[in-house]
Design an enzyme around this catalytic site. Structure first.
Site, PDB file in Angstrom:
ATOM      1  N   HIS A   1      25.547 -67.096   7.538  1.00 56.00           N
ATOM      2  CA  HIS A   1      25.213 -66.972   6.315  1.00 56.00           C
ATOM      3  C   HIS A   1      26.466 -67.615   5.353  1.00 56.00           C
ATOM      4  O   HIS A   1      26.408 -68.249   4.076  1.00 56.00           O
ATOM      5  CB  HIS A   1      24.682 -65.728   6.049  1.00 56.00           C
ATOM      6  CG  HIS A   1      23.449 -65.271   6.394  1.00 56.00           C
ATOM      7  ND1 HIS A   1      22.503 -66.109   6.313  1.00 56.00           N
ATOM      8  CD2 HIS A   1      23.273 -64.213   7.135  1.00 56.00           C
ATOM      9  CE1 HIS A   1      21.440 -65.384   6.927  1.00 56.00           C
ATOM     10  NE2 HIS A   1      22.028 -64.011   7.298  1.00 56.00           N
TER      11      HIS A   1
ATOM     12  N   HIS B   1      26.050 -64.106  13.392  1.00 57.74           N
ATOM     13  CA  HIS B   1      24.833 -64.105  12.630  1.00 57.74           C
ATOM     14  C   HIS B   1      25.472 -64.372  10.853  1.00 57.74           C
ATOM     15  O   HIS B   1      24.976 -65.226  10.007  1.00 57.74           O
ATOM     16  CB  HIS B   1      23.820 -63.186  12.740  1.00 57.74           C
ATOM     17  CG  HIS B   1      22.804 -62.972  11.790  1.00 57.74           C
ATOM     18  ND1 HIS B   1      21.723 -63.357  12.036  1.00 57.74           N
ATOM     19  CD2 HIS B   1      22.853 -62.596  10.372  1.00 57.74           C
ATOM     20  CE1 HIS B   1      21.124 -63.460  11.190  1.00 57.74           C
ATOM     21  NE2 HIS B   1      21.390 -62.661   9.997  1.00 57.74           N
ATOM     22  N   GLU B   2      26.263 -63.372  10.608  1.00 59.55           N
ATOM     23  CA  GLU B   2      26.733 -63.253   9.030  1.00 59.55           C
ATOM     24  C   GLU B   2      27.812 -64.324   8.850  1.00 59.55           C
ATOM     25  O   GLU B   2      27.554 -64.851   7.661  1.00 59.55           O
ATOM     26  CB  GLU B   2      27.606 -61.935   8.928  1.00 59.55           C
ATOM     27  CG  GLU B   2      26.620 -60.778   9.179  1.00 59.55           C
ATOM     28  CD  GLU B   2      25.489 -60.728   8.458  1.00 59.55           C
ATOM     29  OE1 GLU B   2      25.426 -61.336   7.391  1.00 59.55           O
ATOM     30  OE2 GLU B   2      24.359 -60.146   8.882  1.00 59.55           O
TER      31      GLU B   2
END
Length: 378
Positions: free
Chosen positions: A33, A29-30
């Site tokens: 980003h 998920h990170e």
């Protein structure tokens, strides 16, 4: 000695599988980003798995601090110009930056780039799920059973709806049903919902309306699930079992289909909770995830990876909820900025973030309460 053994069992049986699953999901998920931020020339101050005090870390050549922290219940990417891990802008700090420093600040980027960076996290979760499912399908394939009815229970939804032994289910509500598992998945989330079945019976095709009955089932780990049931059993004949193999493209298609199916059913359940059709006690928090991770880990690495894929979808959907502090809330602010041609006022955004913090904390408390209640009943 008994206490040591019990603590060791909890560590190996629950905590390690839980951290394995959660770390994979949070990291990707990170990473979503992070990669899009780098593509948009945003300076990244920190990439953290976990919160709180740093256990260990290192700086890369571009000044990003990669670190692992003590509280392993999430993670964050902190951009230049952010006040905190939730990407709330530090306007005073940004105002004091030089022009060169400000060019790398997240808040200084065009709204479409900020939106792309924020959306990349949930999208990475969905991609991770597709990759995991695709790898499993391509490596192991799966054994499937044709959707042939072997027996029909007395007074069941199937008997009431007119299903008979030997019927081959062709479709449900116009959707083709290639396997018995596909039938089960649709039925399980359709309690008290009339389903239109196309059935091959002998040499003819008949149409039936069947309404799955609402039932509580307890699995071998003691977990209670509320499902829709027809009251039929599958055919045990060898000729009705098929070993399905997948090439790379077929595996990706099947992985995508699996991901979309789980996302649709998750959203359907959440809508059912909001509309009062479903009970909210199935919403779980970290305690439930740890418990399920431990249970699934006893079945092997493949089921544990499948759980990681399912959790990744849930995290992706959760982060897309239009709540300030979550990715979806940021996207709502950016949409409003794109429509208005200027950002919402600082006061409106601050109020939004405060409301978001309250809602997120409330959701965490509610989910944890559900976990505790679930544990006391098991």
């Amino acid at each position: 000695m008994e206490l040591f053994s019990s603590a060791y069992d909890i560590l190996i049986g629950y905590i390690v599988p839980f951290l394995f699953v959660l770390t994979i999901v949070v990291f990707f998920h990170e990473l979503g980003h992070f990669l899009v931020a780098r593509w948009c020339s945003v300076k990244v101050d920190a990439f953290s798995v976990g919160f709180g005090r740093e256990i260990f870390g290192r700086n890369d050549s571009k000044g990003t601090r990669w670190k692992l922290c003590m509280i392993p219940l999430g993670g964050y990417v902190k951009f230049a110009g952010d006040e905190n891990a939730a990407s709330v802008p530090d306007r005073e700090r940004v105002a004091a930056m030089s022009d060169e420093e400000r060019s790398g600040a997240f808040i200084a980027k065009p709204v479409w780039q900020r939106a792309a960076v924020v959306a990349a996290g949930p999208i990475a979760n969905f991609i991770l799920s597709i990759v995991i499912f695709s790898m499993i399908f391509m490596t192991f394939g799966k054994i499937v059973t044709l959707p042939i009815v072997e027996t029909v229970q007395a007074e069941s939804a199937a008997e009431i709806g007119g299903l008979q032994s030997g019927d081959l289910i062709l479709s449900v509500d116009g959707k083709e049903i290639p396997t018995f598992a596909d039938l089960q998945r649709i039925v399980s989330v359709s309690a008290d919902v009339p389903l239109l079945l196309e059935v091959e019976r002998g040499t003819s095709v008949v149409t039936l309306t069947v309404t799955p009955q609402y039932r509580e089932l307890t699995d071998r780990f003691g977990n209670v699930q509320r499902l829709g049931l027809l009251g039929v059993s599958r055919s045990p004949q060898k000729e009705d079992l098929i070993q399905k193999t997948y090439g790379p493209l077929e595996a990706v298609a099947a992985g995508t289909k699996e991901t979309v199916f789980i996302a649709e059913r998750t959203l359907d359940y959440l809508w059912g909770v909001l509309s009062g059709r479903e009970a909210a006690d199935q919403l779980g928090g970290p305690i439930r995830v740890a418990q399920v991770s431990g249970q699934v880990a006893t079945q092997g690495i493949i089921p544990l990876l499948s759980l990681a894929a399912v959790l990744s979808i849930s995290i992706g959907l959760l982060n897309l909820m239009p709540i300030p502090m979550l990715d979806g809330g940021h996207l709502v602010f950016y949409f409003a900025e794109a429509v208005r041609g200027k950002p919402l006022s600082e006061r409106v955004q601050d109020i939004g973030f405060r409301i978001g913090i309250g809602l997120v904390l409330l959701l965490m408390v509610f989910a944890t309460w559900n976990d505790v209640v679930h544990l006391t009943k098991s």
